[in-house]
Design a protein around this motif. Sequence first.
Motif, PDB file in Angstrom:
ATOM      1  N   ALA A 212       0.838  -1.198   0.000  1.00  0.00           N
ATOM      2  CA  ALA A 212       0.000   0.000   0.000  1.00  0.00           C
ATOM      3  C   ALA A 212       0.875   1.250   0.000  1.00  0.00           C
ATOM      4  O   ALA A 212       1.960   1.273   0.580  1.00  0.00           O
ATOM      5  CB  ALA A 212      -0.921   0.013   1.207  1.00  0.00           C
ATOM      6  N   MET A 213       0.387   2.301  -0.644  1.00  0.00           N
ATOM      7  CA  MET A 213       1.088   3.580  -0.693  1.00  0.00           C
ATOM      8  C   MET A 213       0.514   4.482   0.390  1.00  0.00           C
ATOM      9  O   MET A 213      -0.390   5.282   0.155  1.00  0.00           O
ATOM     10  CB  MET A 213       0.898   4.224  -2.065  1.00  0.00           C
ATOM     11  CG  MET A 213       1.799   5.419  -2.298  1.00  0.00           C
ATOM     12  SD  MET A 213       3.453   4.964  -2.834  1.00  0.00           S
ATOM     13  CE  MET A 213       3.123   4.578  -4.559  1.00  0.00           C
ATOM     14  N   LEU A 214       1.029   4.327   1.605  1.00  0.00           N
ATOM     15  CA  LEU A 214       0.572   5.145   2.726  1.00  0.00           C
ATOM     16  C   LEU A 214       1.469   6.363   2.926  1.00  0.00           C
ATOM     17  O   LEU A 214       0.998   7.471   3.122  1.00  0.00           O
ATOM     18  CB  LEU A 214       0.524   4.317   4.009  1.00  0.00           C
ATOM     19  CG  LEU A 214      -0.423   3.112   4.005  1.00  0.00           C
ATOM     20  CD1 LEU A 214      -0.433   2.457   5.377  1.00  0.00           C
ATOM     21  CD2 LEU A 214      -1.818   3.511   3.595  1.00  0.00           C
ATOM     22  N   GLY A 215       2.774   6.148   2.909  1.00  0.00           N
ATOM     23  CA  GLY A 215       3.707   7.260   3.011  1.00  0.00           C
ATOM     24  C   GLY A 215       3.825   7.962   1.669  1.00  0.00           C
ATOM     25  O   GLY A 215       3.970   7.318   0.626  1.00  0.00           O
ATOM     26  N   LEU A 216       3.781   9.304   1.688  1.00  0.00           N
ATOM     27  CA  LEU A 216       3.822  10.098   0.460  1.00  0.00           C
ATOM     28  C   LEU A 216       4.834  11.229   0.602  1.00  0.00           C
ATOM     29  O   LEU A 216       5.113  11.690   1.698  1.00  0.00           O
ATOM     30  CB  LEU A 216       2.443  10.705   0.149  1.00  0.00           C
ATOM     31  CG  LEU A 216       1.237   9.767   0.086  1.00  0.00           C
ATOM     32  CD1 LEU A 216      -0.033  10.576  -0.120  1.00  0.00           C
ATOM     33  CD2 LEU A 216       1.405   8.738  -1.022  1.00  0.00           C
ATOM     34  N   ILE A 217       5.365  11.657  -0.534  1.00  0.00           N
ATOM     35  CA  ILE A 217       6.149  12.892  -0.609  1.00  0.00           C
ATOM     36  C   ILE A 217       5.517  13.732  -1.704  1.00  0.00           C
ATOM     37  O   ILE A 217       5.469  13.325  -2.867  1.00  0.00           O
ATOM     38  CB  ILE A 217       7.628  12.617  -0.911  1.00  0.00           C
ATOM     39  CG1 ILE A 217       8.261  11.817   0.215  1.00  0.00           C
ATOM     40  CG2 ILE A 217       8.381  13.944  -1.097  1.00  0.00           C
ATOM     41  CD1 ILE A 217       9.704  11.430  -0.043  1.00  0.00           C
ATOM     42  N   LEU A 218       5.012  14.894  -1.326  1.00  0.00           N
ATOM     43  CA  LEU A 218       4.317  15.786  -2.249  1.00  0.00           C
ATOM     44  C   LEU A 218       5.133  17.062  -2.433  1.00  0.00           C
ATOM     45  O   LEU A 218       5.733  17.569  -1.481  1.00  0.00           O
ATOM     46  CB  LEU A 218       2.935  16.143  -1.706  1.00  0.00           C
ATOM     47  CG  LEU A 218       1.981  14.965  -1.455  1.00  0.00           C
ATOM     48  CD1 LEU A 218       0.795  15.406  -0.615  1.00  0.00           C
ATOM     49  CD2 LEU A 218       1.509  14.356  -2.764  1.00  0.00           C
ATOM     50  N   THR A 219       5.141  17.571  -3.643  1.00  0.00           N
ATOM     51  CA  THR A 219       5.843  18.817  -3.933  1.00  0.00           C
ATOM     52  C   THR A 219       5.068  19.609  -4.971  1.00  0.00           C
ATOM     53  O   THR A 219       4.308  19.027  -5.760  1.00  0.00           O
ATOM     54  CB  THR A 219       7.275  18.541  -4.442  1.00  0.00           C
ATOM     55  OG1 THR A 219       7.919  19.777  -4.756  1.00  0.00           O
ATOM     56  CG2 THR A 219       7.269  17.658  -5.681  1.00  0.00           C
ATOM     57  N   ASN A 220       5.237  20.899  -4.964  1.00  0.00           N
ATOM     58  CA  ASN A 220       4.515  21.747  -5.914  1.00  0.00           C
ATOM     59  C   ASN A 220       5.399  22.221  -7.056  1.00  0.00           C
ATOM     60  O   ASN A 220       5.031  23.137  -7.788  1.00  0.00           O
ATOM     61  CB  ASN A 220       3.904  22.959  -5.198  1.00  0.00           C
ATOM     62  CG  ASN A 220       4.965  23.891  -4.619  1.00  0.00           C
ATOM     63  OD1 ASN A 220       6.140  23.550  -4.561  1.00  0.00           O
ATOM     64  ND2 ASN A 220       4.550  25.079  -4.186  1.00  0.00           N
ATOM     65  N   LYS A 221       6.559  21.603  -7.223  1.00  0.00           N
ATOM     66  CA  LYS A 221       7.481  22.057  -8.262  1.00  0.00           C
ATOM     67  C   LYS A 221       8.224  20.875  -8.855  1.00  0.00           C
ATOM     68  O   LYS A 221       8.837  20.092  -8.129  1.00  0.00           O
ATOM     69  CB  LYS A 221       8.481  23.057  -7.666  1.00  0.00           C
ATOM     70  CG  LYS A 221       9.529  23.565  -8.645  1.00  0.00           C
ATOM     71  CD  LYS A 221       8.933  24.397  -9.740  1.00  0.00           C
ATOM     72  CE  LYS A 221      10.007  24.983 -10.655  1.00  0.00           C
ATOM     73  NZ  LYS A 221       9.429  25.790 -11.750  1.00  0.00           N
ATOM     74  N   GLU A 222       8.160  20.734 -10.183  1.00  0.00           N
ATOM     75  CA  GLU A 222       8.967  19.728 -10.851  1.00  0.00           C
ATOM     76  C   GLU A 222      10.447  20.045 -10.656  1.00  0.00           C
ATOM     77  O   GLU A 222      10.841  21.202 -10.535  1.00  0.00           O
ATOM     78  CB  GLU A 222       8.630  19.680 -12.340  1.00  0.00           C
ATOM     79  CG  GLU A 222       7.200  19.227 -12.630  1.00  0.00           C
ATOM     80  CD  GLU A 222       6.899  19.209 -14.111  1.00  0.00           C
ATOM     81  OE1 GLU A 222       7.868  19.177 -14.895  1.00  0.00           O
ATOM     82  OE2 GLU A 222       5.716  19.235 -14.478  1.00  0.00           O
ATOM     83  N   ASP A 223      11.262  19.010 -10.621  1.00  0.00           N
ATOM     84  CA  ASP A 223      12.709  19.153 -10.449  1.00  0.00           C
ATOM     85  C   ASP A 223      13.098  19.669  -9.072  1.00  0.00           C
ATOM     86  O   ASP A 223      14.228  20.127  -8.882  1.00  0.00           O
ATOM     87  CB  ASP A 223      13.314  20.070 -11.515  1.00  0.00           C
ATOM     88  CG  ASP A 223      13.073  19.575 -12.928  1.00  0.00           C
ATOM     89  OD1 ASP A 223      12.992  18.344 -13.105  1.00  0.00           O
ATOM     90  OD2 ASP A 223      12.946  20.411 -13.839  1.00  0.00           O
ATOM     91  N   LEU A 224      12.191  19.614  -8.112  1.00  0.00           N
ATOM     92  CA  LEU A 224      12.527  20.041  -6.749  1.00  0.00           C
ATOM     93  C   LEU A 224      12.947  18.865  -5.883  1.00  0.00           C
ATOM     94  O   LEU A 224      13.792  19.008  -4.997  1.00  0.00           O
ATOM     95  CB  LEU A 224      11.338  20.760  -6.102  1.00  0.00           C
ATOM     96  CG  LEU A 224      11.532  21.257  -4.671  1.00  0.00           C
ATOM     97  CD1 LEU A 224      12.683  22.259  -4.595  1.00  0.00           C
ATOM     98  CD2 LEU A 224      10.252  21.879  -4.123  1.00  0.00           C
ATOM     99  N   VAL A 225      12.370  17.691  -6.115  1.00  0.00           N
ATOM    100  CA  VAL A 225      12.681  16.490  -5.339  1.00  0.00           C
ATOM    101  C   VAL A 225      13.242  15.424  -6.273  1.00  0.00           C
ATOM    102  O   VAL A 225      12.705  15.185  -7.359  1.00  0.00           O
ATOM    103  CB  VAL A 225      11.424  15.958  -4.622  1.00  0.00           C
ATOM    104  CG1 VAL A 225      11.730  14.638  -3.908  1.00  0.00           C
ATOM    105  CG2 VAL A 225      10.911  16.983  -3.621  1.00  0.00           C
ATOM    106  N   GLY A 226      14.315  14.786  -5.862  1.00  0.00           N
ATOM    107  CA  GLY A 226      14.937  13.745  -6.673  1.00  0.00           C
ATOM    108  C   GLY A 226      15.586  12.678  -5.824  1.00  0.00           C
ATOM    109  O   GLY A 226      15.610  12.753  -4.593  1.00  0.00           O
TER     110      GLY A 226
END
Length: 399
Positions: free
Chosen positions: A256-270
């Motif tokens: 299950a996908m319970l933990g999430l990482i959300l961001t409002n900008k492409e290329d901000l998280v990698g």
Amino acid sequence: MLWDIVPRLEGWGAGEGPRPTAERRAGCTTACSKPRGDEPRALDATGTNGVTLGRYIKRIPATPANKSASSGSQLKCLYANARSTGNKQEELETCVCLQGYDLIGITETWWDSSYDWSVGMEGYRLLRKDRQGKQGGSIALYVNDQLECMELHLGMDEEPTESLWVRIKGRAGAGDTIVGVCYRPPDQGDQADEALYRQIGAASQSQALVLMGDFNHPDICWRDNAAEHKQSRKFLECVNDNFLLQVIEEPTRRGAMLGLILTNKEDLVGDVKLKGSLGCSDHEMVEFRILRAARRALSKLTALDFSRADFGLFRDVLGRIPWDKALEGRGAQDSWLIFKGHLLQAQGRCIPTKSKSSKTTKRPLWMNKELLGKDKQKKEAYRGWKQGQVAWEDYRETV
């Protein structure tokens, strides 16, 4: 509005990050049963409907008094759902020390006031939110001392939600980054959900947002942008309305996908990758990088340089003090203060100091070869379990 009070964030980092909206729907996870906990108590949330944040911002200066700008193009981060850090704190500190994370977000710490003495980590300032009068839940965020940040207290007059928000100061021209940690219990009510959505909406107005947490929506299929339950669909609406990207592509808890990482900008998280569990928790830890330069402070700490000390002069200075007369008629506290004063004066004359940078931190003495070997065994057992070569019971026994 929110950003009339908080300065508009500008500038973007570079590097690999989340995929475009059309490509981000990775992995359709199946429903996963999870014990339902009590509704949390936490800092309140507020939205952007005429509510400002000016009076809810608490500045946290970088710890070192003397600092100089240092280059740093990325922030190395770790997120974990601990399912109680009670017997996992040492493992967490070992992991942090070996990997050198800048930010560590933890959900379900299960902390209360009895943990106050044992949860700090050298080199990090700790922000935490414990449930009041209830067990379970609770969240924490460790921030590297070298980073300058401000804690944002969102919506202190609304339904409480279990969340923490900080603004990480960026380098000149790079802009700031809002980082959030959130735990949404599976039985959270609609009012608390709406308060959380307003909170996310307020933070999403920044030009750089990274939100990590466990939102307990196992029925969401991120590939198809669909969900079975009403609350999950409302959460998806919040994600889409605020133009957020979900960047984890693998299940984080038993399919299950319970933990999430959300961001409002492409290329901000990698560089998003799963890192195994913390102790016997059945949630995967997630390592990732925020690809934006942050302002760092290198401390100019000083330490006594005993290799250049003049111990002969030290003994002579203290030996010339008439201690009987100096301490005559004094109580224990006064005698100690007098002795301490003379000792420090002699120390200043006879023992020089040297600069000590916090950039090169030695491993703590308790992190010995035996402990590192056991940590390696755990990682090997975890890989075996992931590949289907080791049963969960055997992996748990190893842990």
